[in-house]
Design an enzyme around this catalytic site. Structure first.
Site, PDB file in Angstrom:
ATOM      1  N   ARG A  90     -27.948  10.160  16.914  1.00 48.25           N
ATOM      2  CA  ARG A  90     -26.901  10.726  17.764  1.00 48.25           C
ATOM      3  C   ARG A  90     -27.481  11.236  19.084  1.00 48.25           C
ATOM      4  O   ARG A  90     -26.885  11.061  20.144  1.00 48.25           O
ATOM      5  CB  ARG A  90     -26.197  11.870  17.028  1.00 48.25           C
ATOM      6  CG  ARG A  90     -25.124  12.549  17.872  1.00 48.25           C
ATOM      7  CD  ARG A  90     -24.425  13.664  17.121  1.00 48.25           C
ATOM      8  NE  ARG A  90     -23.413  14.288  17.948  1.00 48.25           N
ATOM      9  CZ  ARG A  90     -22.570  15.220  17.516  1.00 48.25           C
ATOM     10  NH1 ARG A  90     -22.621  15.636  16.258  1.00 48.25           N
ATOM     11  NH2 ARG A  90     -21.675  15.737  18.330  1.00 48.25           N
ATOM     12  N   ASN A 144     -17.260   8.257  11.938  1.00 47.87           N
ATOM     13  CA  ASN A 144     -17.012   7.741  13.284  1.00 47.87           C
ATOM     14  C   ASN A 144     -17.844   6.509  13.596  1.00 47.87           C
ATOM     15  O   ASN A 144     -18.935   6.342  13.030  1.00 47.87           O
ATOM     16  CB  ASN A 144     -17.334   8.837  14.315  1.00 47.87           C
ATOM     17  CG  ASN A 144     -16.233   9.860  14.422  1.00 47.87           C
ATOM     18  OD1 ASN A 144     -15.067   9.516  14.416  1.00 47.87           O
ATOM     19  ND2 ASN A 144     -16.617  11.123  14.529  1.00 47.87           N
ATOM     20  N   CYS A 164      -8.844  11.598  10.896  1.00 52.20           N
ATOM     21  CA  CYS A 164      -9.451  12.384  11.977  1.00 52.20           C
ATOM     22  C   CYS A 164      -8.807  13.757  11.969  1.00 52.20           C
ATOM     23  O   CYS A 164      -7.653  13.904  11.550  1.00 52.20           O
ATOM     24  CB  CYS A 164      -9.225  11.677  13.312  1.00 52.20           C
ATOM     25  SG  CYS A 164      -9.941  12.540  14.746  1.00 52.20           S
ATOM     26  N   HIS A 194      -9.356   8.952  18.707  1.00 48.49           N
ATOM     27  CA  HIS A 194     -10.006   9.568  19.862  1.00 48.49           C
ATOM     28  C   HIS A 194      -9.445   9.051  21.190  1.00 48.49           C
ATOM     29  O   HIS A 194     -10.110   9.122  22.222  1.00 48.49           O
ATOM     30  CB  HIS A 194     -11.536   9.394  19.814  1.00 48.49           C
ATOM     31  CG  HIS A 194     -12.184  10.204  18.729  1.00 48.49           C
ATOM     32  ND1 HIS A 194     -13.535  10.259  18.544  1.00 48.49           N
ATOM     33  CD2 HIS A 194     -11.644  10.994  17.763  1.00 48.49           C
ATOM     34  CE1 HIS A 194     -13.812  11.046  17.518  1.00 48.49           C
ATOM     35  NE2 HIS A 194     -12.672  11.493  17.031  1.00 48.49           N
ATOM     36  N   TYR A 244     -10.572  14.105  23.912  1.00 45.93           N
ATOM     37  CA  TYR A 244     -11.418  12.945  24.197  1.00 45.93           C
ATOM     38  C   TYR A 244     -10.971  12.193  25.455  1.00 45.93           C
ATOM     39  O   TYR A 244     -11.742  11.424  26.017  1.00 45.93           O
ATOM     40  CB  TYR A 244     -11.434  11.980  23.002  1.00 45.93           C
ATOM     41  CG  TYR A 244     -12.258  12.491  21.853  1.00 45.93           C
ATOM     42  CD1 TYR A 244     -13.635  12.281  21.800  1.00 45.93           C
ATOM     43  CD2 TYR A 244     -11.674  13.220  20.829  1.00 45.93           C
ATOM     44  CE1 TYR A 244     -14.400  12.761  20.759  1.00 45.93           C
ATOM     45  CE2 TYR A 244     -12.432  13.708  19.769  1.00 45.93           C
ATOM     46  CZ  TYR A 244     -13.796  13.476  19.750  1.00 45.93           C
ATOM     47  OH  TYR A 244     -14.550  13.967  18.712  1.00 45.93           O
TER      48      TYR A 244
END
Length: 421
Positions: A90, A144, A164, A194, A244
């Site tokens: 990440r 995700n 989500c 998102h 987002y």
């Protein structure tokens, strides 16, 4: 009822376990299995999970294992919350795209594509093993990028629904502002994972009064602060965008911001170390306050509600989920995965009708859907050219020089996770 959590060593898991304990009348779990290959994470998380159940008087059994096949054997539902490559991957997703002046983020843009390429093959392997263990089991995907991962699962014929926590977060926020119970708030929620907008906020159900104009008039400032966009923009749009959307509506501003502060991944990694140390304390028998800063607010409530509905145990009649379009948004292919309100039951989710979207929103949804199709093709079939095509299609990239450079970076940083590289 047996539920299995793949990625059970996540620091998220005590939030989920707390929900199972509190909401046991909605979802009567008899056996909860936490599966994770990382014993150094699984054992402290599993220990805390057992203490949470004991403190709240839950009689269910909690099992921890690194054996995936044993863990999913006989499960009625399997929740996926894994992170291939961990926080280290990440950290890369959030940093190398910035070198090209593009968003560094784990679920969208080049970083989101990298995560999809690492994740889809792993999830599909897990899903096949779930299907062999129990063909009727439901797979609930919280991993995700949820839209792409769920599309991969559904395309392969699995009984899967994407989940989500953005929608339930809005529901709880709006209920508090309106002074009503969360169950009384129904969202007109539409788009992709998102990439969604609240185009209506209704009291009492799908046909209830739309109080969104009132919310924006009376609480627009607080809502704008939550989604980190200007109040004036919300007033002009007349809707509430997911936070987002800031990556799209304020791209350059966000890039400047990301270049001047530590990555979210580094913050989360430090938080996880602290949380795991807490979880190892045998005196701790409730989720610590620090967990609220980890993210995933209301994840447990959403997961319990969805699992209960899919397994015929109850749950809310309408829930926001990620599922096949099937004509709901007529400008998208039927096999696109959208995020909308749906009626959910043991046969799966059935999307509710969605009012025609403003072209300002539908155009972006169509663009990102095309990217997601290309991203899934790259994840399934590999190859530098497929990665390049997906990056070129993404509205946050869209220039061939950037797509070329980002392709090289993506492959270089993820080679160990890409069988074709």
């Amino acid at each position: 009822m047996k539920l299995t959590v793949v990625g059970g060593g996540s620091t998220y898991t005590p939030e989920l376990v707390d929900g199972f304990a509190r909401l046991r009348d909605t979802l009567p779990v008899e056996e909860l299995v936490l599966v994770d290959p990382a014993a150094e994470r699984l054992e402290p998380v599993g220990g805390l999970a057992r203490r949470i159940f004991a403190r709240q008087g839950h009689g269910g059994r909690i099992v921890t294992t690194s054996d995936l096949d044993a863990g999913v054997d006989g499960a009625d539902a399997v929740l996926l919350q894994l992170r291939v490559g961990g926080q280290a991957a990440r950290e890369q997703d959030e940093t190398w795209p910035l070198e090209c002046g593009c968003i560094g983020q784990e679920t969208t843009g080049a970083g989101g594509l990298a995560k999809a390429l690492r994740t889809v093959p792993v999830v599909l392997d897990i899903a096949e093993r779930v299907r062999r263990a129990n063909p009727r089991a439901w797979i609930i995907d919280f991993t995700n990028p949820v839209g792409i991962v769920t599309r991969a699962l559904l395309q392969a014929g699995h009984r899967a629904v994407g989940l989500c926590n953005v929608a339930i977060g809005f529901q709880r926020k709006f209920a508090a502002l309106l002074g009503v119970a969360p169950a009384d708030v129904h969202l007109d929620h539409a788009g992709l994972n998102h990439l969604t907008w609240e185009t209506g906020v209704r009291l009492g159900g799908p046909e209830g009064e739309n109080v969104l104009p009132k919310l924006l008039a009376e609480h627009g400032g607080a809502i704008a602060d939550d989604v980190r966009l200007p109040r004036a923009l919300l007033d002009r749009l007349g809707v509430v965008p997911s936070y987002y959307l800031r990556y799209y509506y304020a791209h350059d501003e966000v890039v400047r911001e990301l270049r001047t502060k530590p990555s979210r991944a580094s913050e989360v990694a430090a938080m996880e170390r602290e949380l795991l140390a807490m979880y190892g304390d045998p005196a701790l028998d409730e989720k610590p306050a620090l967990l609220a800063k980890r993210g995933g607010a209301f994840y447990s409530e959403a997961a319990v509600d969805l699992a209960a509905a899919l397994l015929g145990a109850g749950g809310s009649p309408y829930q926001v989920v990620n599922t096949l379009n099937r004509g709901t948004l007529p400008f998208l292919p039927d096999d696109a995965v959208i995020e909308v309100q749906a009626a959910v039951g043991p046969a799966g989710p059935v999307p509710l009708p969605v009012p025609e979207l403003d072209p300002l929103f539908s155009g972006l949804v169509a663009n990102v859907t095309a990217y997601e199709e290309l991203a899934l093709e790259a994840a399934l079939r590999g190859g530098r050219d497929r990665v390049f095509r997906a990056l070129l299609a993404h509205p946050l990239i869209g220039q061939y020089a950037y797509a070329d450079a980002l392709t090289d970076q993506l492959v270089a940083h993820n080679r160990e996770h890409l069988a074709w590289a």
